[in-house]
Design a protein around this motif. Structure first.
Motif, PDB file in Angstrom:
ATOM      1  N   ALA A  55       7.506   1.426   7.330  1.00 15.11           N
ATOM      2  CA  ALA A  55       7.390   1.353   5.868  1.00 15.11           C
ATOM      3  C   ALA A  55       8.542   0.542   5.274  1.00 15.11           C
ATOM      4  O   ALA A  55       9.648   0.529   5.812  1.00 15.11           O
ATOM      5  N   SER A  56       8.278  -0.099   4.145  1.00 13.37           N
ATOM      6  CA  SER A  56       9.339  -0.829   3.448  1.00 13.37           C
ATOM      7  C   SER A  56      10.144   0.102   2.547  1.00 13.37           C
ATOM      8  O   SER A  56      11.283  -0.193   2.213  1.00 13.37           O
ATOM      9  N   VAL A 114       0.859  -1.178   0.000  1.00 11.78           N
ATOM     10  CA  VAL A 114       0.000   0.000   0.000  1.00 11.78           C
ATOM     11  C   VAL A 114       0.897   1.230   0.000  1.00 11.78           C
ATOM     12  O   VAL A 114       1.906   1.271   0.704  1.00 11.78           O
ATOM     13  N   ASP A 115       0.530   2.233  -0.798  1.00  9.45           N
ATOM     14  CA  ASP A 115       1.229   3.520  -0.800  1.00  9.45           C
ATOM     15  C   ASP A 115       0.432   4.492   0.054  1.00  9.45           C
ATOM     16  O   ASP A 115      -0.771   4.677  -0.160  1.00  9.45           O
ATOM     17  N   ASP A 149       0.094  -4.340   3.493  1.00  6.98           N
ATOM     18  CA  ASP A 149      -1.302  -4.068   3.826  1.00  6.98           C
ATOM     19  C   ASP A 149      -1.554  -4.165   5.332  1.00  6.98           C
ATOM     20  O   ASP A 149      -2.268  -3.347   5.904  1.00  6.98           O
ATOM     21  N   ASP A 150      -0.945  -5.142   5.992  1.00  6.03           N
ATOM     22  CA  ASP A 150      -1.205  -5.354   7.415  1.00  6.03           C
ATOM     23  C   ASP A 150      -0.573  -4.283   8.319  1.00  6.03           C
ATOM     24  O   ASP A 150      -0.878  -4.207   9.499  1.00  6.03           O
ATOM     25  N   VAL A 192      -4.227   7.108   0.579  1.00  6.52           N
ATOM     26  CA  VAL A 192      -3.870   5.725   0.898  1.00  6.52           C
ATOM     27  C   VAL A 192      -4.456   4.871  -0.208  1.00  6.52           C
ATOM     28  O   VAL A 192      -5.664   4.904  -0.438  1.00  6.52           O
ATOM     29  N   GLN A 193      -3.581   4.157  -0.906  1.00  4.73           N
ATOM     30  CA  GLN A 193      -4.102   3.325  -1.993  1.00  4.73           C
ATOM     31  C   GLN A 193      -3.219   2.109  -2.230  1.00  4.73           C
ATOM     32  O   GLN A 193      -2.016   2.164  -2.003  1.00  4.73           O
ATOM     33  N   PRO A 194      -3.835   1.018  -2.685  1.00  9.91           N
ATOM     34  CA  PRO A 194      -3.039  -0.168  -3.002  1.00  9.91           C
ATOM     35  C   PRO A 194      -2.012   0.166  -4.074  1.00  9.91           C
ATOM     36  O   PRO A 194      -2.289   0.930  -5.002  1.00  9.91           O
TER      37      PRO A 194
END
Length: 170
Positions: free
Chosen positions: A118-119, A99-100, A134-135, A154-156
């Motif tokens: 965050a990754s 997710v961004d 997402d989690d 916030v969006q996939p």
């Protein structure tokens, strides 16, 4: 005679010819090429209206942004071979559950802590895009708000059609 018409006007005439008899299937080759911005919008609107009427509109285009804007199903032809076909959202998600989360005015002192959730973190001026699984989205959003950042979106995560095409073509 049609010889005096601009390329954009010829495109419009061709589309009119293709839909005048109200077919269930419309096949168009590069329907947006040669059009000015208003003409492109008009043709996009026509294609979307046809789709909403339950018609199948099959068109080819090298302008991948147009395809992303208009289409719900896509086929990628690479060197004459159909490499991928399916719903646009499924093709572009690539099976990712990332997710961004886009925020503005993130305090500098909060970046280090947020980077542990965050990754990836991409700064673009006053805007920062955090990517997380997402989690961990809820945790990241709460941390951003607690830090005083302004949440923008916030969006996939999904890749662009251009990125998918390049990936498949290499």
């Amino acid at each position: 005679t049609l010889r005096r018409f601009s390329k954009g006007m010829l495109q419009r005439v061709g589309i009119a010819q293709a839909i005048i008899n109200d077919p269930d299937l419309v096949i168009l080759d590069e329907p947006l090429s040669g059009l000015d911005p208003m003409g492109r919008k008009e043709v996009r609107d026509i294609i979307v209206t046809l789709r909403e009427q339950g018609k199948t509109v099959f068109f080819s285009s090298h302008i991948l942004h147009d395809i992303e804007t208009i289409c719900d199903r896509v086929g990628l032809l690479i060197q004459g071979k159909l490499e991928k076909v399916g719903p646009l959202d499924a093709l572009l998600s690539g099976g990712s559950n990332d997710v961004d989360v886009t925020a503005r005015d993130v305090p500098a002192e909060a970046h280090e802590r947020l980077a542990t959730i965050a990754s990836s973190v991409d700064r673009l001026g006053p805007t920062t895009v955090f990517t997380c699984t997402d989690d961990r989205t809820g945790e990241l959003v709460k941390a951003l708000l607690a830090a005083g950042a302004r949440l923008h979106e916030v969006q996939p995560r999904r890749q662009s059609l251009e990125a998918l095409f390049v990936q498949e073509a290499e």
